[in-house]
Structure formats: structure tokens, C-alpha cells
Design an enzyme around this catalytic site. Structure first.
Site, PDB file in Angstrom:
ATOM      1  N   GLU A 112      45.190  35.818   6.639  1.00  0.00           N
ATOM      2  CA  GLU A 112      45.635  35.706   5.254  1.00  0.00           C
ATOM      3  C   GLU A 112      44.501  35.223   4.350  1.00  0.00           C
ATOM      4  OE1 GLU A 112      48.422  36.592   3.782  1.00  0.00           O
ATOM      5  OE2 GLU A 112      49.676  36.987   5.521  1.00  0.00           O
ATOM      6  N   ASP A 143      48.348  39.773  -4.960  1.00  0.00           N
ATOM      7  CA  ASP A 143      47.986  40.425  -3.693  1.00  0.00           C
ATOM      8  C   ASP A 143      47.895  41.945  -3.888  1.00  0.00           C
ATOM      9  OD1 ASP A 143      50.548  41.567  -3.512  1.00  0.00           O
ATOM     10  OD2 ASP A 143      51.146  40.426  -1.767  1.00  0.00           O
TER      11      ASP A 143
END
Length: 159
Positions: A31, A40
Site C-alpha cells: 500500500e 487513489d
């Protein structure tokens, strides 16, 4: 593809601390950590190690807050795995906790991967992981690497 040596070292160092610690290390590796909220690849505001719930652009977190959020959310993902397929070996539990953290319990719950787990085909379930490399309709190189590592960890727990 091989699991990076630095990730192997990180996982080995946490192995004695248990499945949750190893899963947190795996999630953190793939991540990445951002202390400021960002958007994102599919347009979702995100912070820390991929945390999305209630995040707004402009949010800021401390490393300690990120540690707590990640451990809490990976713990929830691990609980989903353990409820859905009790008695799995540690390798699959680590890999699948990372997977559920990333895709969410809903996607996992309706997956062929879970159907294979419940049918007792753990290796077959592990081999489903590389299919989950798309986000927003695009194949992402980071997901290809992550799913390969998750599959290797998942399968290694069966040997």
C-alpha cells in the site's frame, strides 16, 4: 516473479509476532504510507496504508495513527477470512487478509476464490489471486506484483 528480499525479511521478522503482524507488514509494503490524504488510482480519497473510510482530501495523520488504523483494518480483514474459511494455515491467512484489506469483504465474499476455499481447494483459491489486478478497469502493475506475492505466500503456507 519473486517476493522482494526486503519484504521476505520484514515478514520473517514479524512471523514470531503472529499472522496479524505479518499481514500488516504485507499490506504496508504494497500500500505504501501517505500521511496526507490523496486520491487513489480509482478516485477514492485515501490516507495512511490504503485506508479509505471517511477520508477527505486535506486529512493528515501521524505515523502512530496510521499504525493503529492499519492494524485495526487488517484485523477486520483477517476476521473476515477466518470466519469464511476456518482452520486455514498461516500462509493463506496472511495472504488473504492482505487481499481482503485491498478489495473489501464484499468482493471477496462473492468470489470464485472463496468458493474454492470453501470447497477445500486452498491451492486453487491461492491461484485465483493473480486474476485480481484491475482497478477502475485498468490493469495496475502494483497489483500484479502484490497479487503475485500474495499467491506465493498463500501457496507457501501449504508446503
Amino acid at each position: 516473479m519473486q517476493i522482494p528480499d526486503a519484504l521476505k525479511s520484514r515478514l520473517a521478522a514479524r512471523a514470531g509476532a503472529g499472522v496479524l503482524a505479518a499481514a500488516v507488514a504485507l499490506v504496508g509494503w504494497y500500500e505504501g504510507r501517505n500521511l496526507s490524504a490523496y486520491v487513489d488510482p480509482v478516485g477514492i480519497p485515501t490516507i495512511c496504508d490504503g485506508y479509505t473510510h471517511g477520508v477527505r482530501l486535506g486529512d493528515v495523520a501521524t505515523p502512530q495513527q496510521c499504525d493503529a488504523l492499519t492494524a485495526q483494518e487488517v484485523g477486520k480483514a483477517l476476521a473476515v477470512v477466518d470466519r469464511s474459511a476456518p482452520g486455514l494455515p498461516d500462509g493463506p491467512r496472511v495472504a488473504l487478509a492482505s487481499f481482503v484489506y485491498n478489495v473489501g469483504p464484499g468482493a471477496y465474499g462473492g468470489s470464485t476464490l472463496l468458493r474454492k476455499l470453501r470447497a477445500g481447494d486452498i491451492a486453487g483459491a491461492c491461484r485465483e489471486l493473480p486474476r485480481w489486478v484491475y482497478a477502475g478497469g485498468r490493469k495496475l502493475a502494483g497489483l500484479v506484483k502484490r497479487r503475485d506475492a500474495e499467491m506465493q505466500i498463500c501457496l507457501s503456507g501449504l508446503r
